[in-house]
Design an enzyme around this catalytic site. Structure first.
Site, PDB file in Angstrom:
ATOM      1  N   PRO A  11       0.917  -1.391  -0.457  1.00 59.80           N
ATOM      2  CA  PRO A  11      -0.211   0.147   0.196  1.00 59.80           C
ATOM      3  C   PRO A  11       0.544   1.354  -0.021  1.00 59.80           C
ATOM      4  O   PRO A  11       1.921   1.470   0.916  1.00 59.80           O
ATOM      5  CB  PRO A  11      -1.074  -0.660   1.258  1.00 59.80           C
ATOM      6  CG  PRO A  11      -0.023  -0.875   2.360  1.00 59.80           C
ATOM      7  CD  PRO A  11       0.613  -2.289   1.380  1.00 59.80           C
ATOM      8  N   ASN A  12       0.307   2.250  -0.863  1.00 58.78           N
ATOM      9  CA  ASN A  12       0.906   3.371  -0.853  1.00 58.78           C
ATOM     10  C   ASN A  12       2.014   3.714  -1.445  1.00 58.78           C
ATOM     11  O   ASN A  12       2.483   4.748  -1.914  1.00 58.78           O
ATOM     12  CB  ASN A  12       1.485   3.979   0.413  1.00 58.78           C
ATOM     13  CG  ASN A  12       0.173   4.303   1.946  1.00 58.78           C
ATOM     14  OD1 ASN A  12      -1.088   4.748   0.589  1.00 58.78           O
ATOM     15  ND2 ASN A  12      -0.067   3.798   2.370  1.00 58.78           N
ATOM     16  N   ARG A  19       4.983  11.131  -2.442  1.00 59.70           N
ATOM     17  CA  ARG A  19       4.884  10.493  -0.911  1.00 59.70           C
ATOM     18  C   ARG A  19       5.688  11.253  -0.156  1.00 59.70           C
ATOM     19  O   ARG A  19       6.683  10.354  -0.113  1.00 59.70           O
ATOM     20  CB  ARG A  19       3.756   9.500  -0.412  1.00 59.70           C
ATOM     21  CG  ARG A  19       3.636   9.754   0.759  1.00 59.70           C
ATOM     22  CD  ARG A  19       3.190   7.778   1.005  1.00 59.70           C
ATOM     23  NE  ARG A  19       3.531   7.178   2.170  1.00 59.70           N
ATOM     24  CZ  ARG A  19       3.583   5.879   2.897  1.00 59.70           C
ATOM     25  NH1 ARG A  19       4.116   5.406   1.953  1.00 59.70           N
ATOM     26  NH2 ARG A  19       2.930   6.160   3.712  1.00 59.70           N
ATOM     27  N   TYR A  24      10.939   8.805   0.970  1.00 59.25           N
ATOM     28  CA  TYR A  24      10.945   8.140   1.114  1.00 59.25           C
ATOM     29  C   TYR A  24      12.194   8.171  -0.991  1.00 59.25           C
ATOM     30  O   TYR A  24      11.822   7.511  -1.710  1.00 59.25           O
ATOM     31  CB  TYR A  24       9.500   7.702   0.179  1.00 59.25           C
ATOM     32  CG  TYR A  24       8.854   7.061   1.308  1.00 59.25           C
ATOM     33  CD1 TYR A  24       9.080   5.719   2.306  1.00 59.25           C
ATOM     34  CD2 TYR A  24       7.647   7.938   2.014  1.00 59.25           C
ATOM     35  CE1 TYR A  24       8.299   5.744   2.996  1.00 59.25           C
ATOM     36  CE2 TYR A  24       7.468   7.410   3.591  1.00 59.25           C
ATOM     37  CZ  TYR A  24       7.803   6.534   4.130  1.00 59.25           C
ATOM     38  OH  TYR A  24       6.771   5.856   4.286  1.00 59.25           O
ATOM     39  N   ASN A  75       7.613  -4.932  -0.570  1.00 55.47           N
ATOM     40  CA  ASN A  75       7.854  -4.110   0.447  1.00 55.47           C
ATOM     41  C   ASN A  75       6.521  -4.326   0.695  1.00 55.47           C
ATOM     42  O   ASN A  75       5.571  -3.630  -0.019  1.00 55.47           O
ATOM     43  CB  ASN A  75       8.425  -2.832  -0.829  1.00 55.47           C
ATOM     44  CG  ASN A  75       8.357  -1.369   0.446  1.00 55.47           C
ATOM     45  OD1 ASN A  75       7.309  -2.009   1.418  1.00 55.47           O
ATOM     46  ND2 ASN A  75       8.992  -0.386   0.570  1.00 55.47           N
ATOM     47  N   ALA A  78       3.090  -0.808   5.250  1.00 56.89           N
ATOM     48  CA  ALA A  78       2.553  -0.799   6.470  1.00 56.89           C
ATOM     49  C   ALA A  78       2.009  -2.081   6.711  1.00 56.89           C
ATOM     50  O   ALA A  78       1.867  -2.140   7.920  1.00 56.89           O
ATOM     51  CB  ALA A  78       1.284   0.179   6.551  1.00 56.89           C
ATOM     52  N   HIS A  81       3.674  -4.996   9.283  1.00 54.89           N
ATOM     53  CA  HIS A  81       3.695  -4.219  11.680  1.00 54.89           C
ATOM     54  C   HIS A  81       2.925  -5.217  11.764  1.00 54.89           C
ATOM     55  O   HIS A  81       2.583  -5.598  13.586  1.00 54.89           O
ATOM     56  CB  HIS A  81       3.376  -2.973  11.816  1.00 54.89           C
ATOM     57  CG  HIS A  81       4.580  -2.085  10.889  1.00 54.89           C
ATOM     58  ND1 HIS A  81       5.980  -2.066  10.999  1.00 54.89           N
ATOM     59  CD2 HIS A  81       4.327  -1.038  10.054  1.00 54.89           C
ATOM     60  CE1 HIS A  81       6.849  -1.320   9.857  1.00 54.89           C
ATOM     61  NE2 HIS A  81       5.385  -0.325   9.688  1.00 54.89           N
ATOM     62  N   ASP A  88       1.802 -15.480   7.037  1.00 49.82           N
ATOM     63  CA  ASP A  88       1.352 -16.789   6.522  1.00 49.82           C
ATOM     64  C   ASP A  88       1.799 -17.204   4.397  1.00 49.82           C
ATOM     65  O   ASP A  88       2.058 -18.104   4.446  1.00 49.82           O
ATOM     66  CB  ASP A  88       0.114 -16.901   7.082  1.00 49.82           C
ATOM     67  CG  ASP A  88       0.030 -17.253   8.409  1.00 49.82           C
ATOM     68  OD1 ASP A  88       1.396 -17.228   8.905  1.00 49.82           O
ATOM     69  OD2 ASP A  88      -1.094 -17.072   8.766  1.00 49.82           O
ATOM     70  N   GLU A  99      12.485  -8.987   2.483  1.00 52.91           N
ATOM     71  CA  GLU A  99      11.538  -7.690   2.511  1.00 52.91           C
ATOM     72  C   GLU A  99      12.217  -6.438   2.503  1.00 52.91           C
ATOM     73  O   GLU A  99      14.059  -6.644   3.022  1.00 52.91           O
ATOM     74  CB  GLU A  99      11.274  -8.487   4.206  1.00 52.91           C
ATOM     75  CG  GLU A  99      10.604  -6.472   4.872  1.00 52.91           C
ATOM     76  CD  GLU A  99      10.567  -7.172   6.374  1.00 52.91           C
ATOM     77  OE1 GLU A  99       9.703  -6.344   6.939  1.00 52.91           O
ATOM     78  OE2 GLU A  99      11.579  -8.329   6.712  1.00 52.91           O
ATOM     79  N   HIS A 101      12.586  -2.362   2.750  1.00 54.24           N
ATOM     80  CA  HIS A 101      11.893  -0.531   2.778  1.00 54.24           C
ATOM     81  C   HIS A 101      12.931  -0.467   2.421  1.00 54.24           C
ATOM     82  O   HIS A 101      14.324   0.504   2.824  1.00 54.24           O
ATOM     83  CB  HIS A 101      11.791  -1.078   4.179  1.00 54.24           C
ATOM     84  CG  HIS A 101      10.602  -2.064   4.743  1.00 54.24           C
ATOM     85  ND1 HIS A 101       9.755  -1.814   4.806  1.00 54.24           N
ATOM     86  CD2 HIS A 101      10.824  -2.958   5.511  1.00 54.24           C
ATOM     87  CE1 HIS A 101       8.890  -2.599   5.257  1.00 54.24           C
ATOM     88  NE2 HIS A 101       9.671  -3.991   5.810  1.00 54.24           N
ATOM     89  N   ILE A 102      12.130   1.039   2.057  1.00 50.31           N
ATOM     90  CA  ILE A 102      13.218   2.233   0.881  1.00 50.31           C
ATOM     91  C   ILE A 102      13.595   3.301   2.551  1.00 50.31           C
ATOM     92  O   ILE A 102      15.197   3.521   2.375  1.00 50.31           O
ATOM     93  CB  ILE A 102      11.962   2.737   0.751  1.00 50.31           C
ATOM     94  CG1 ILE A 102      11.745   2.097  -0.709  1.00 50.31           C
ATOM     95  CG2 ILE A 102      12.792   4.803  -0.522  1.00 50.31           C
ATOM     96  CD1 ILE A 102      10.535   3.089  -2.015  1.00 50.31           C
ATOM     97  N   SER A 103      13.011   3.548   3.604  1.00 51.95           N
ATOM     98  CA  SER A 103      13.729   4.003   4.604  1.00 51.95           C
ATOM     99  C   SER A 103      14.170   3.130   5.713  1.00 51.95           C
ATOM    100  O   SER A 103      14.251   2.394   5.536  1.00 51.95           O
ATOM    101  CB  SER A 103      12.344   5.155   5.004  1.00 51.95           C
ATOM    102  OG  SER A 103      10.995   4.504   6.284  1.00 51.95           O
ATOM    103  N   ARG A 108      13.265   5.766  12.910  1.00 53.58           N
ATOM    104  CA  ARG A 108      11.279   6.114  12.967  1.00 53.58           C
ATOM    105  C   ARG A 108      11.051   6.057  13.605  1.00 53.58           C
ATOM    106  O   ARG A 108      11.185   5.367  15.381  1.00 53.58           O
ATOM    107  CB  ARG A 108      10.283   5.543  12.039  1.00 53.58           C
ATOM    108  CG  ARG A 108      11.631   6.203  10.030  1.00 53.58           C
ATOM    109  CD  ARG A 108      10.241   6.631   9.006  1.00 53.58           C
ATOM    110  NE  ARG A 108       9.661   6.802   8.983  1.00 53.58           N
ATOM    111  CZ  ARG A 108       8.435   6.327   8.170  1.00 53.58           C
ATOM    112  NH1 ARG A 108       9.196   5.642   6.548  1.00 53.58           N
ATOM    113  NH2 ARG A 108       7.961   7.064   7.976  1.00 53.58           N
TER     114      ARG A 108
END
Length: 376
Positions: A11-12, A19, A24, A75, A78, A81, A88, A99, A101-103, A108
């Site tokens: 998402p996003n 954004r 990002y 990626n 959200a 989390h 699963d 996995e 993540h850009i940031s 954070r």
């Protein structure tokens, strides 16, 4: 046929480039898709891409990848989390998954630091910008060439072990990565070195000395590195008396420091190799100060601690813009004067990071020098 790698964005991520670009970056999703294709070419990887803002669609897409991909880079946004359902699905399709993540999620908000996805992934990469996807592709490439056995050590330490053919016992190379002791740079940096040396008859242990998703601190990283020796001693197929320590950048510092510690404990390695290594820490360096936590820089500076009593090979490039060549040249001069046996290889090419690519001629030269000093 190349490795088929499926990239999945959650998402996003369709809003990349607009954004929070300060978090990002400015790369759009369309641009990222083009980059993924380009990054796949040098390693003969076929890249597919999927993005959705809906949990169920992501799960369905993961299910569809069975038989269509050899690896996944995801990626989850959200969903990272709290989506046990996506975790699963990753576990169910039985495809090695990285996995991304850009940031730097560990710098954070507290809630962003928890991942329910990581436990079912072969690696987690964060804080490297959109190039984190490149590192994910790279990791899959080297896993396909030589899949490691990941073995846990004490206190959360872990190593990727690759064994050559035959019963052994095999000569061992312990690899210690760089990255300035910062938690978002981890052992996957040295996947290429590990696979290249493994293909030439060495057992390689690509060792993670940093605490899980945290920055490293002195002297805790030295104590963690000692765990590599214990892992090796527990494996009869490894020749613990034919062992070399090889580190890059901050890992070069650690290779030299660890070699001296092991010799003092009566368990010296045959060879310590520092590639573009940091041999002198400085009080005026923010990075060094963070690592030292107020302690005397000399205590973590190998150049101040010679002799270490171990045969040493110092490798550096004159065009290294991150760690000056004097770190290796000066160390070699001081260590030789103190009685250590030290060889140097100073190249005019390779920069700081060229050694991480097995196809780079700087690594080729470094590898040849290493093999001559420590034959398999």
């Amino acid at each position: 046929m190349g490795t088929r790698i499926a990239v999945v964005n959650g998402p996003n991520l369709n809003l990349l480039g607009t954004r929070q670009p300060e978090v990002y970056g400015s790369t759009t999703l369309d641009r990222l898709v083009r980059l993924l294709t380009a990054w796949g070419r040098p390693v003969a990887a076929e890249i597919s891409h999927f993005q959705s803002n809906h949990e169920g669609e992501i799960i369905n897409h993961l299910h569809s990848l069975r038989g269509r991909a050899e690896g996944v880079v995801i990626n989850p946004g959200a969903f990272t989390h709290y989506s046990y359902a996506i975790a699963d699905a990753i576990e169910a399709v039985e495809l090695p998954t990285v996995e991304v993540h850009i940031s730097n999620i560990m710098k954070r908000e507290e809630w962003r630091r928890r991942s329910v996805i990581s436990p079912v992934c072969v690696a987690t990469i964060y804080g490297r910008g959109v190039e984190g996807y490149l590192w994910g592709i790279r990791h899959h490439h080297y896993r396909r060439i030589g899949s490691p056995e990941t073995i846990p050590g004490e206190g959360g330490a872990v190593g990727d072990l690759r064994l050559p053919e035959g019963a052994g016992p095999h000569p061992v190379v312990v690899l210690l990565h760089g990255g300035g002791w910062m938690g978002h740079w981890r052992r996957d940096q040295l996947d290429g070195m590990a696979v290249d040396l493994w293909a030439r008859g060495y057992a390689t242990l690509n060792f993670e000395y940093l605490p899980l998703r945290e920055d490293g601190r002195f002297p805790a990283v030295l104590e963690a590195a000692d765990g590599a020796r214990r892992l090796i001693s527990a494996r009869p197929e490894l020749a613990s008396d034919r062992l070399a320590l090889l580190g890059h950048s901050a890992g070069g510092n650690l290779a030299l420091m660890t070699a001296g510690r092991w010799r003092a404990a009566g368990d010296a390695p045959r060879l310590a190799v520092s590639v573009a290594g940091v041999t002198t820490l400085r009080e005026d360096s923010d990075l060094d100060r963070a690592y030292l936590g107020g302690q005397d820089p000399r205590a973590a500076s190998p150049r101040c601690l010679v002799p270490i009593g171990v045969e040493t090979l110092m490798i550096h490039s004159t065009d290294d813009e991150m760690v000056p060549t004097e770190h290796s040249v000066g160390y070699a001069r001081d260590a030789s004067a103190a009685g250590d046996r030290v060889e140097t290889l100073i190249l005019d090419h390779g920069g700081h990071l060229g050694y991480l690519d097995p196809a780079n001629r700087a690594w080729t030269a470094a590898r040849e020098k290493f093999v001559s000093a420590f034959p398999a």
